[in-house]
Scaffold this motif. Structure first.
Motif, PDB file in Angstrom:
ATOM      1  N   ILE A   1     -29.881  39.752  16.061  1.00 21.69           N
ATOM      2  CA  ILE A   1     -29.136  38.550  15.683  1.00 21.69           C
ATOM      3  C   ILE A   1     -29.287  37.485  16.767  1.00 21.69           C
ATOM      4  O   ILE A   1     -29.381  37.781  17.958  1.00 21.69           O
ATOM      5  CB  ILE A   1     -27.621  38.831  15.468  1.00 21.69           C
ATOM      6  CG1 ILE A   1     -27.019  39.609  16.660  1.00 21.69           C
ATOM      7  CG2 ILE A   1     -27.378  39.547  14.160  1.00 21.69           C
ATOM      8  CD1 ILE A   1     -25.511  39.627  16.680  1.00 21.69           C
ATOM      9  N   SER A   2     -29.316  36.257  16.299  1.00 17.67           N
ATOM     10  CA  SER A   2     -29.345  35.110  17.190  1.00 17.67           C
ATOM     11  C   SER A   2     -28.274  34.174  16.622  1.00 17.67           C
ATOM     12  O   SER A   2     -28.366  33.772  15.460  1.00 17.67           O
ATOM     13  CB  SER A   2     -30.738  34.493  17.127  1.00 17.67           C
ATOM     14  OG  SER A   2     -30.775  33.331  17.889  1.00 17.67           O
ATOM     15  N   THR A   3     -27.233  33.905  17.397  1.00 15.07           N
ATOM     16  CA  THR A   3     -26.036  33.273  16.828  1.00 15.07           C
ATOM     17  C   THR A   3     -25.580  32.080  17.670  1.00 15.07           C
ATOM     18  O   THR A   3     -26.030  31.898  18.799  1.00 15.07           O
ATOM     19  CB  THR A   3     -24.879  34.295  16.780  1.00 15.07           C
ATOM     20  OG1 THR A   3     -24.696  34.785  18.105  1.00 15.07           O
ATOM     21  CG2 THR A   3     -25.173  35.443  15.856  1.00 15.07           C
TER      22      THR A   3
ATOM     23  N   GLY B   1     -17.103  19.829  13.932  1.00 13.99           N
ATOM     24  CA  GLY B   1     -16.296  21.033  14.113  1.00 13.99           C
ATOM     25  C   GLY B   1     -17.084  22.145  14.779  1.00 13.99           C
ATOM     26  O   GLY B   1     -17.885  21.900  15.697  1.00 13.99           O
ATOM     27  N   ILE B   2     -16.894  23.370  14.279  1.00 10.36           N
ATOM     28  CA  ILE B   2     -17.633  24.509  14.857  1.00 10.36           C
ATOM     29  C   ILE B   2     -18.359  25.284  13.751  1.00 10.36           C
ATOM     30  O   ILE B   2     -17.831  26.251  13.201  1.00 10.36           O
ATOM     31  CB  ILE B   2     -16.703  25.457  15.662  1.00 10.36           C
ATOM     32  CG1 ILE B   2     -15.848  24.668  16.658  1.00 10.36           C
ATOM     33  CG2 ILE B   2     -17.548  26.526  16.372  1.00 10.36           C
ATOM     34  CD1 ILE B   2     -15.049  25.519  17.631  1.00 10.36           C
ATOM     35  N   PRO B   3     -19.583  24.856  13.402  1.00 14.49           N
ATOM     36  CA  PRO B   3     -20.377  25.659  12.464  1.00 14.49           C
ATOM     37  C   PRO B   3     -20.729  27.016  13.092  1.00 14.49           C
ATOM     38  O   PRO B   3     -21.016  27.081  14.292  1.00 14.49           O
ATOM     39  CB  PRO B   3     -21.650  24.820  12.269  1.00 14.49           C
ATOM     40  CG  PRO B   3     -21.314  23.447  12.760  1.00 14.49           C
ATOM     41  CD  PRO B   3     -20.264  23.622  13.806  1.00 14.49           C
ATOM     42  N   ILE B   4     -20.705  28.044  12.268  1.00 13.09           N
ATOM     43  CA  ILE B   4     -21.087  29.384  12.740  1.00 13.09           C
ATOM     44  C   ILE B   4     -22.536  29.636  12.341  1.00 13.09           C
ATOM     45  O   ILE B   4     -22.861  29.660  11.142  1.00 13.09           O
ATOM     46  CB  ILE B   4     -20.185  30.484  12.089  1.00 13.09           C
ATOM     47  CG1 ILE B   4     -18.694  30.179  12.312  1.00 13.09           C
ATOM     48  CG2 ILE B   4     -20.562  31.874  12.605  1.00 13.09           C
ATOM     49  CD1 ILE B   4     -18.261  30.113  13.742  1.00 13.09           C
ATOM     50  N   CYS B   5     -23.389  29.797  13.343  1.00 13.24           N
ATOM     51  CA  CYS B   5     -24.806  30.085  13.063  1.00 13.24           C
ATOM     52  C   CYS B   5     -24.999  31.591  13.120  1.00 13.24           C
ATOM     53  O   CYS B   5     -24.821  32.207  14.182  1.00 13.24           O
ATOM     54  CB  CYS B   5     -25.706  29.395  14.078  1.00 13.24           C
ATOM     55  SG  CYS B   5     -25.425  27.623  14.179  1.00 13.24           S
ATOM     56  N   PHE B   6     -25.364  32.198  12.016  1.00 12.06           N
ATOM     57  CA  PHE B   6     -25.583  33.640  11.905  1.00 12.06           C
ATOM     58  C   PHE B   6     -26.361  33.884  10.617  1.00 12.06           C
ATOM     59  O   PHE B   6     -26.067  33.244   9.625  1.00 12.06           O
ATOM     60  CB  PHE B   6     -24.225  34.384  11.869  1.00 12.06           C
ATOM     61  CG  PHE B   6     -24.368  35.841  11.487  1.00 12.06           C
ATOM     62  CD1 PHE B   6     -24.622  36.806  12.456  1.00 12.06           C
ATOM     63  CD2 PHE B   6     -24.291  36.250  10.142  1.00 12.06           C
ATOM     64  CE1 PHE B   6     -24.783  38.142  12.099  1.00 12.06           C
ATOM     65  CE2 PHE B   6     -24.463  37.577   9.785  1.00 12.06           C
ATOM     66  CZ  PHE B   6     -24.696  38.520  10.761  1.00 12.06           C
ATOM     67  N   PRO B   7     -27.275  34.818  10.571  1.00  9.81           N
ATOM     68  CA  PRO B   7     -27.707  35.760  11.606  1.00  9.81           C
ATOM     69  C   PRO B   7     -28.848  35.232  12.470  1.00  9.81           C
ATOM     70  O   PRO B   7     -29.298  35.953  13.359  1.00  9.81           O
ATOM     71  CB  PRO B   7     -28.160  36.977  10.809  1.00  9.81           C
ATOM     72  CG  PRO B   7     -28.551  36.460   9.472  1.00  9.81           C
ATOM     73  CD  PRO B   7     -27.797  35.189   9.241  1.00  9.81           C
ATOM     74  N   TRP B   8     -29.289  33.999  12.203  1.00 11.23           N
ATOM     75  CA  TRP B   8     -30.287  33.444  13.120  1.00 11.23           C
ATOM     76  C   TRP B   8     -29.859  32.038  13.515  1.00 11.23           C
ATOM     77  O   TRP B   8     -29.182  31.330  12.759  1.00 11.23           O
ATOM     78  CB  TRP B   8     -31.699  33.437  12.520  1.00 11.23           C
ATOM     79  CG  TRP B   8     -31.845  32.700  11.229  1.00 11.23           C
ATOM     80  CD1 TRP B   8     -32.108  31.366  11.083  1.00 11.23           C
ATOM     81  CD2 TRP B   8     -31.752  33.236   9.896  1.00 11.23           C
ATOM     82  NE1 TRP B   8     -32.176  31.042   9.751  1.00 11.23           N
ATOM     83  CE2 TRP B   8     -31.954  32.166   8.991  1.00 11.23           C
ATOM     84  CE3 TRP B   8     -31.503  34.511   9.383  1.00 11.23           C
ATOM     85  CZ2 TRP B   8     -31.919  32.336   7.614  1.00 11.23           C
ATOM     86  CZ3 TRP B   8     -31.464  34.674   8.005  1.00 11.23           C
ATOM     87  CH2 TRP B   8     -31.677  33.603   7.133  1.00 11.23           C
ATOM     88  N   PHE B   9     -30.274  31.670  14.731  1.00  6.42           N
ATOM     89  CA  PHE B   9     -30.018  30.329  15.247  1.00  6.42           C
ATOM     90  C   PHE B   9     -31.319  29.534  15.122  1.00  6.42           C
ATOM     91  O   PHE B   9     -32.388  30.046  15.451  1.00  6.42           O
ATOM     92  CB  PHE B   9     -29.580  30.419  16.717  1.00  6.42           C
ATOM     93  CG  PHE B   9     -29.442  29.069  17.351  1.00  6.42           C
ATOM     94  CD1 PHE B   9     -28.322  28.290  17.127  1.00  6.42           C
ATOM     95  CD2 PHE B   9     -30.452  28.570  18.162  1.00  6.42           C
ATOM     96  CE1 PHE B   9     -28.206  27.025  17.678  1.00  6.42           C
ATOM     97  CE2 PHE B   9     -30.349  27.306  18.727  1.00  6.42           C
ATOM     98  CZ  PHE B   9     -29.223  26.535  18.485  1.00  6.42           C
ATOM     99  N   GLY B  10     -31.229  28.287  14.678  1.00  7.65           N
ATOM    100  CA  GLY B  10     -32.435  27.467  14.520  1.00  7.65           C
ATOM    101  C   GLY B  10     -33.234  27.945  13.327  1.00  7.65           C
ATOM    102  O   GLY B  10     -32.680  28.388  12.323  1.00  7.65           O
TER     103      GLY B  10
END
Ligand code: TA6
Length: 281
Positions: free
Chosen positions: A150-152, A61-70
């Motif tokens: 933020i990196s999202t 699906g579409i996971p929401i990455c917040f407030p950091w990516f990776g």
């Protein structure tokens, strides 16, 4: 029709059905885990062994990455891709705009858990429009008195007929950071996936096209200057408990993001919107 449902373990989700499409959104993570246009195959891939459990991210699906990516830059022991995908969101709005268009808005507010991991006040909403096209927009407002970075990502898993049948257009001659090789390279022609791929493309064209045999899917992005392309391939898949052995063959992630150098600093009261729109043709 908008129906609130839950699995036997109380894991809650919203089911949407209208004249054009159907979808399912988990309240944990505001996670769209199913979207299908009438007379088409599912647009989004979902692992056959995905977890639908409190505190575990859904594989697909579409996971929401917040407030950091990776990984978190300051503290790599914190959960990868931030807390948004495992937090419970609140439904703020649900509206049947017309017979073929449904609008759902979810919200995430700071709480003791988020503040322990990231000491900032924020207001985050996710707007999802389900119709013949799919639109998803992550809006972040800094409600604190100090700036934050933020990196999202809208970590979209596309379902494909077979990984050998696809090509990705719109990233030709673009620079990308190869997270496996840990170096920057330039894309030569269309992207074909024939091995493990984990890359952050810089400055993608406004429309990215995924070609899968005769099917053409367009992805348009706003508020983003980076696109992540990911396929775990064979060995990495084996290390993931929520991925079946050949799952990698029927998925590819094209992630509308603010990754790496595209991270954004928001001053107090400032907002940023990251939007992705998906359509056939
Ligand atoms: O977006 C690519 C990536 O960051 C990969 O490095 C990869 O491991 C992946 O996302 C999946 O992350 P997850 O935490 O969901 O297993």
């Amino acid at each position: 029709m908008i129906t609130h449902k839950q699995f036997d373990n109380d894991f809650k989700y919203i089911e949407i059905q209208n004249k054009q499409a159907e979808a399912k959104i988990a309240l944990q993570g505001a996670h769209l885990f199913h979207y299908k246009v009438k007379d088409k195959a599912s647009l989004l891939w979902l692992s056959d062994s995905a977890y639908f459990e409190e505190g575990k991210a859904i594989r697909g699906g579409i996971p929401i990455c917040f407030p950091w990516f990776g990984k978190n830059k300051e503290d790599p022991s914190l959960p990868q891709h931030g807390f948004a995908r495992t937090q419970l969101w609140t439904v703020v709005l649900e509206e049947e705009i017309d017979e073929g268009t449904t609008y759902i808005q979810l919200q995430l507010k700071p709480n003791t858990h988020t503040l322990t991991q990231w000491a900032y006040l924020f207001d985050v909403t996710l707007d999802i429009i389900i119709g013949h096209e799919l639109s998803i927009a992550l809006s972040v407002t800094n409600t604190d008195t100090k700036p934050f970075e933020i990196s999202t990502a809208l970590h979209t898993y596309f379902s494909v007929s077979d990984i050998d049948n696809i090509s990705i257009k719109g990233l030709e001659n673009r620079a990308y950071y190869d997270a496996l090789e840990e170096k920057t390279s330039i894309q030569d022609g269309d992207i074909l996936i024939q091995e493990e791929v984990d890359r952050v493309y810089v400055n993608p064209t406004e429309t990215i096209t995924l070609l899968d045999r005769d099917e053409k899917i367009s992805l348009q992005q706003e508020g983003s200057n980076s696109l992540v392309v990911w396929n775990p391939w064979i060995e990495k898949s084996k290390q993931m408990a929520d991925m079946t052995e050949d799952g990698y063959r029927t998925m590819v992630c094209l992630e509308t993001s603010n990754a790496r150098e595209d991270a954004r600093v928001l001053q107090a009261k400032e907002s940023h919107v990251l939007r992705a729109e998906f359509k056939y043709g």
